[in-house]
Design a protein around this motif. Structure first.
Motif, PDB file in Angstrom:
ATOM      1  N   GLU A   2      13.287  15.755  46.068  1.00  0.00           N
ATOM      2  CA  GLU A   2      12.004  15.490  45.392  1.00  0.00           C
ATOM      3  C   GLU A   2      10.818  15.823  46.298  1.00  0.00           C
ATOM      4  O   GLU A   2       9.761  16.223  45.818  1.00  0.00           O
ATOM      5  CB  GLU A   2      11.933  14.056  44.845  1.00  0.00           C
ATOM      6  CG  GLU A   2      12.082  12.947  45.846  1.00  0.00           C
ATOM      7  CD  GLU A   2      13.543  12.534  46.104  1.00  0.00           C
ATOM      8  OE1 GLU A   2      14.450  13.392  45.976  1.00  0.00           O
ATOM      9  OE2 GLU A   2      13.765  11.364  46.453  1.00  0.00           O
ATOM     10  N   TYR A   3      10.995  15.720  47.611  1.00  0.00           N
ATOM     11  CA  TYR A   3       9.907  16.094  48.529  1.00  0.00           C
ATOM     12  C   TYR A   3       9.740  17.609  48.546  1.00  0.00           C
ATOM     13  O   TYR A   3       8.628  18.134  48.602  1.00  0.00           O
ATOM     14  CB  TYR A   3      10.207  15.629  49.956  1.00  0.00           C
ATOM     15  CG  TYR A   3      10.220  14.135  50.161  1.00  0.00           C
ATOM     16  CD1 TYR A   3      10.111  13.243  49.103  1.00  0.00           C
ATOM     17  CD2 TYR A   3      10.350  13.608  51.435  1.00  0.00           C
ATOM     18  CE1 TYR A   3      10.142  11.878  49.306  1.00  0.00           C
ATOM     19  CE2 TYR A   3      10.374  12.241  51.652  1.00  0.00           C
ATOM     20  CZ  TYR A   3      10.273  11.383  50.579  1.00  0.00           C
ATOM     21  OH  TYR A   3      10.310  10.045  50.798  1.00  0.00           O
ATOM     22  N   PHE A   4      10.869  18.303  48.530  1.00  0.00           N
ATOM     23  CA  PHE A   4      10.846  19.777  48.539  1.00  0.00           C
ATOM     24  C   PHE A   4      10.087  20.270  47.309  1.00  0.00           C
ATOM     25  O   PHE A   4       9.187  21.117  47.404  1.00  0.00           O
ATOM     26  CB  PHE A   4      12.303  20.273  48.536  1.00  0.00           C
ATOM     27  CG  PHE A   4      12.495  21.757  48.623  1.00  0.00           C
ATOM     28  CD1 PHE A   4      12.749  22.369  49.844  1.00  0.00           C
ATOM     29  CD2 PHE A   4      12.476  22.549  47.477  1.00  0.00           C
ATOM     30  CE1 PHE A   4      12.952  23.748  49.925  1.00  0.00           C
ATOM     31  CE2 PHE A   4      12.682  23.921  47.553  1.00  0.00           C
ATOM     32  CZ  PHE A   4      12.921  24.525  48.782  1.00  0.00           C
ATOM     33  N   ILE A   5      10.414  19.711  46.162  1.00  0.00           N
ATOM     34  CA  ILE A   5       9.794  20.171  44.917  1.00  0.00           C
ATOM     35  C   ILE A   5       8.332  19.751  44.835  1.00  0.00           C
ATOM     36  O   ILE A   5       7.465  20.517  44.423  1.00  0.00           O
ATOM     37  CB  ILE A   5      10.633  19.693  43.723  1.00  0.00           C
ATOM     38  CG1 ILE A   5      11.910  20.535  43.754  1.00  0.00           C
ATOM     39  CG2 ILE A   5       9.889  19.831  42.391  1.00  0.00           C
ATOM     40  CD1 ILE A   5      12.952  20.221  42.793  1.00  0.00           C
ATOM     41  N   GLU A   6       8.055  18.546  45.286  1.00  0.00           N
ATOM     42  CA  GLU A   6       6.655  18.097  45.288  1.00  0.00           C
ATOM     43  C   GLU A   6       5.815  19.000  46.196  1.00  0.00           C
ATOM     44  O   GLU A   6       4.666  19.306  45.884  1.00  0.00           O
ATOM     45  CB  GLU A   6       6.580  16.629  45.741  1.00  0.00           C
ATOM     46  CG  GLU A   6       5.219  15.977  45.613  1.00  0.00           C
ATOM     47  CD  GLU A   6       4.621  16.006  44.199  1.00  0.00           C
ATOM     48  OE1 GLU A   6       5.386  16.091  43.208  1.00  0.00           O
ATOM     49  OE2 GLU A   6       3.373  15.973  44.095  1.00  0.00           O
ATOM     50  N   ALA A   7       6.399  19.441  47.301  1.00  0.00           N
ATOM     51  CA  ALA A   7       5.663  20.331  48.216  1.00  0.00           C
ATOM     52  C   ALA A   7       5.278  21.625  47.497  1.00  0.00           C
ATOM     53  O   ALA A   7       4.148  22.110  47.632  1.00  0.00           O
ATOM     54  CB  ALA A   7       6.512  20.631  49.450  1.00  0.00           C
TER      55      ALA A   7
END
Ligand code: PLP
Ligand code: COI
Length: 368
Positions: free
Chosen positions: A121-126
């Motif tokens: 979810e951090y990867f995609i939010e980035a």
């Protein structure tokens, strides 16, 4: 290395680039983006420390990264990266292709390189945060895209050889046209027999800079022989094909079967996985197994292999016309691209650009 604060929601701080490119500069770049030459106005930066886990997520102006000369990455190469694209659909919306698969592969690369795993979810939010400030950099001309380059490296200033306790993750983005400038003209491939890309138990399956650094000398040989890419063989027997310097390879047999190397020392390409799925959907047989270089060479000579193509995010699907070795040549540099190669490429890009339905739910919207 598991991160400690995976559950905490990341709140990105956003600092706008006061020196963002003018409308005229932007227009010039977008008109002729090339590949990997120009970068957007912002980048993402997330810190990780052994004690604090992932923290301080930021969108900030694109620019140099300050590094201590003792930063571990500069000495021991503890680094990983990813590559994926954002596509503009005709209604203006912006989509990415299977970003969860890139996030998962980055986690696998991280485990191999003793780096912390960035939660999906951090990867995609980035990616979404970067698009929120840099959406004007997603081009709309045919076959263009915005290429994301997420990467992570050991920032700790320490010369002892152990996994770093301070790491940063970044995402930069680059408007992109075709990787190969010849369009759909088949490329020539140089067979490397002097150098291997990856060894047994090594880092071949991880997307880490060292794999590319060790392949550069072979890539140089390829250029010297008029070839666009280098093909590596397995390092144990020197007999089975692995992959190209920056893409996977697929052979097509006369009966329509697609054959691709299975090996634990190559990168598990998301493009290849998708293409093979599309071929299976059409009823083609797909074989993931060891493929010897003789099978390629003799198959092309006998007509049993009718098409060969390279595939990857940057390359999309690129026909291979000719294989060149130190003492042989197979195929024809002037051959036309194979029909299955072209139709699979078209189907994949139609899905990516929203021109046909997405039956596997591969597309993710980034701008909403
Ligand atoms: N193999 C290597 C060595 C690569 O660098 C790439 C490109 O990312 C690939 C294969 C293809 O992977 P993907 O289709 O996920 O881009
Ligand atoms: C990609 O296709 O994303 C890669 O990393 C390969 C490289 C040749 C640009």
């Amino acid at each position: 290395m598991k991160n400690l604060l995976a559950q905490k929601t990341l709140q990105f701080a956003v600092k706008q680039n006061e020196a963002a490119r003018s409308a005229a500069e932007h227009a010039d770049i977008i008109a002729e983006p090339g590949f990997g030459k120009h970068f957007t106005d912002h980048m993402v930066d997330i810190c990780w420390s052994e004690m604090g886990g992932w923290h301080r997520p930021r969108v900030q102006p694109y620019g140099p990264i300050e590094l201590d000369p003792a930063a571990a990455v500069l000495h021991y190469g503890q680094e990983i990266f990813e590559g994926l694209k954002a596509y503009r659909h005709t209604d203006g919306s912006i989509w990415s292709f299977r970003p969860e698969a890139n996030a998962a592969r980055m986690q696998r690369s991280a485990v191999r390189m003793a780096l912390p795993e960035l939660p999906t979810e951090y990867f995609i939010e980035a990616l979404k945060q970067l698009i929120a400030v840099d959406s004007r950099w997603v081009p709309s001309a045919a076959e263009t895209s915005l290429y994301f380059r997420p990467f992570m490296f050991a920032k700790e200033a320490f010369l002892g050889v152990r996994p770093a306790k301070k790491v940063n993750f970044y995402v930069i983005a680059s408007p992109a046209a075709a990787y190969f400038t010849g369009g759909l003209a088949p490329i020539s491939i140089w067979l490397s027999t002097n150098y291997a890309r990856a060894g047994k138990g090594g880092t071949g399956a991880a997307k880490t800079g060292g794999n590319y650094a060790s392949g550069l000398v072979a890539q140089q040989e390829a250029y010297e022989h008029g070839c666009a890419q280098v093909l590596f063989l397995d390092s144990v027997e020197g007999k089975y094909i692995e992959e190209l310097g920056g893409m996977n390879v697929v052979l097509v047999k006369k009966d329509g079967t697609l054959v691709t190397p299975e090996s634990d020392s190559i990168l598990a390409g998301i493009t290849r996985d998708s293409i093979l799925q599309l071929a299976e959907d059409r009823g083609h047989k797909v074989e993931r197994r060891k493929v010897s270089i003789d099978e390629w060479r003799d198959g092309v000579a006998s007509g049993d292999i009718t098409e060969v193509f390279a595939c990857g995010t940057a390359a999309i699907v690129t026909p291979i016309g000719r294989l060149v070795g130190a003492d042989f040549e197979a195929g024809d540099a002037d051959a036309a691209a194979g029909p299955l190669t072209l139709s699979l490429r078209e189907e994949l890009t139609d899905i990516q650009y929203g021109r046909r339905p997405d039956p596997h739910g591969w597309m993710m919207r980034l701008d909403a």
